[in-house]
Design an enzyme around this catalytic site. Structure first.
Site, PDB file in Angstrom:
ATOM      1  N   GLU A   1     -33.057   9.690   7.842  1.00 13.67           N
ATOM      2  CA  GLU A   1     -32.914   8.243   8.061  1.00 13.67           C
ATOM      3  C   GLU A   1     -32.914   7.939   9.547  1.00 13.67           C
ATOM      4  O   GLU A   1     -32.068   8.439  10.292  1.00 13.67           O
ATOM      5  CB  GLU A   1     -31.612   7.743   7.435  1.00 13.67           C
ATOM      6  CG  GLU A   1     -31.342   6.263   7.700  1.00 13.67           C
ATOM      7  CD  GLU A   1     -29.954   5.819   7.273  1.00 13.67           C
ATOM      8  OE1 GLU A   1     -29.474   4.796   7.809  1.00 13.67           O
ATOM      9  OE2 GLU A   1     -29.341   6.496   6.419  1.00 13.67           O
TER      10      GLU A   1
ATOM     11  N   ARG B   1     -31.616   0.695  15.255  1.00 16.36           N
ATOM     12  CA  ARG B   1     -30.605   0.287  16.230  1.00 16.36           C
ATOM     13  C   ARG B   1     -31.128   0.354  17.659  1.00 16.36           C
ATOM     14  O   ARG B   1     -30.389   0.055  18.598  1.00 16.36           O
ATOM     15  CB  ARG B   1     -29.357   1.170  16.101  1.00 16.36           C
ATOM     16  CG  ARG B   1     -28.703   1.108  14.734  1.00 16.36           C
ATOM     17  CD  ARG B   1     -27.480   1.980  14.667  1.00 16.36           C
ATOM     18  NE  ARG B   1     -26.952   2.079  13.309  1.00 16.36           N
ATOM     19  CZ  ARG B   1     -25.918   2.821  12.955  1.00 16.36           C
ATOM     20  NH1 ARG B   1     -25.286   3.535  13.882  1.00 16.36           N
ATOM     21  NH2 ARG B   1     -25.505   2.867  11.708  1.00 16.36           N
TER      22      ARG B   1
ATOM     23  N   THR C   1     -30.135   0.736   8.641  1.00 16.01           N
ATOM     24  CA  THR C   1     -29.639  -0.484   9.281  1.00 16.01           C
ATOM     25  C   THR C   1     -30.638  -1.629   9.119  1.00 16.01           C
ATOM     26  O   THR C   1     -30.885  -2.406  10.052  1.00 16.01           O
ATOM     27  CB  THR C   1     -29.318  -0.251  10.772  1.00 16.01           C
ATOM     28  OG1 THR C   1     -28.724   1.039  10.949  1.00 16.01           O
ATOM     29  CG2 THR C   1     -28.310  -1.288  11.265  1.00 16.01           C
TER      30      THR C   1
ATOM     31  N   LYS D   1     -25.053   2.854  -1.010  1.00 17.22           N
ATOM     32  CA  LYS D   1     -24.466   3.395   0.206  1.00 17.22           C
ATOM     33  C   LYS D   1     -23.026   2.892   0.301  1.00 17.22           C
ATOM     34  O   LYS D   1     -22.737   1.752  -0.075  1.00 17.22           O
ATOM     35  CB  LYS D   1     -25.280   2.937   1.413  1.00 17.22           C
ATOM     36  CG  LYS D   1     -24.711   3.326   2.756  1.00 17.22           C
ATOM     37  CD  LYS D   1     -25.632   2.888   3.881  1.00 17.22           C
ATOM     38  CE  LYS D   1     -25.041   3.232   5.241  1.00 17.22           C
ATOM     39  NZ  LYS D   1     -25.983   2.990   6.349  1.00 17.22           N
TER      40      LYS D   1
END
Length: 212
Positions: A45, A49, A73, A133
């Site tokens: 992953e 960011r 994210t 998650k």
């Protein structure tokens, strides 16, 4: 509505630890991915960011064919579309919104959304999402909290992320409702910055010894 679990579950079940990467320099993306794959961790992953994130996902998808690169994210539909266009094979979000549900419905790329509270879990289940998650895992209640969710939400399987380390990973993976965990310790910033990809490969090999 459905989560496309036929695409998502093989990724989550394929390895107990999914590395969570923050790529600040584009040139690090491919060497880090190769190091992780060599160590046995193919699903990776890359979080959105940093400004380099989408290009990093594209580079890994193009240059590391054995990797299964995902985008983390993801906060809105535009990011979902951009990540898919960059080559992401799965999408990870800290929460679940109507906009993300619509984006996932229009995409072949499966979504792993976040949920913490019982109300959030019930809302996710109503939309057909059973693989979730749990973030931030330690700060949001930790092992005891996730364990307590197993009885009222028996159908939910979690991928906890946030505050998980090599020291407590095995304890998380013992939980009956945890299918895998996400962790940044497998490719820490200090090793990426130093270009010590052999050390990352060794951390990945150690992570493969953990079992859910």
């Amino acid at each position: 509505m459905s989560q496309k679990t036929e695409r998502l579950l093989p990724i989550l079940l394929g390895q107990s630890v999914i590395p969570v990467l923050v790529i600040e320099r584009l040139g690090d993306a491919v060497p880090v991915a190769r190091a992780l794959v060599e160590g046995g961790l193919k699903a990776i992953e890359i979080t959105l960011r940093t400004p380099a994130a989408l290009d990093a996902i594209h580079a890994v998808s193009e240059d590391v064919p054995d990797a299964i690169v995902g985008a983390g994210t993801i906060l809105n539909g535009d990011q979902y579309v951009s990540a898919e266009g960059a080559g992401a094979k799965f999408i990870v979000s800290p929460g679940l919104t109507g906009e993300l549900i619509d984006a996932a419905e229009d995409s072949d790329v499966p979504l792993l959304p976040g949920a913490i509270t019982p109300s959030e879990l019930m809302g996710a289940l109503e939309e057909g999402y059973q693989c979730l998650k749990f973030f931030p895992a330690t700060a949001a209640g930790g092992i005891d909290f996730v364990k307590s969710l197993a009885s009222p939400f028996a159908e939910v399987k979690f991928c906890p992320t946030g505050g998980i380390s090599q020291n407590n990973a095995a304890d998380w993976l013992k939980l009956p409702n945890v299918v895998c965990i996400g962790g940044s310790w497998v490719a820490p910033k200090k090793l990426i910055d130093a270009g010590d990809f052999k050390a990352i490969t060794e951390l990945a090999r150690n992570a493969t010894k953990l079992t859910a």
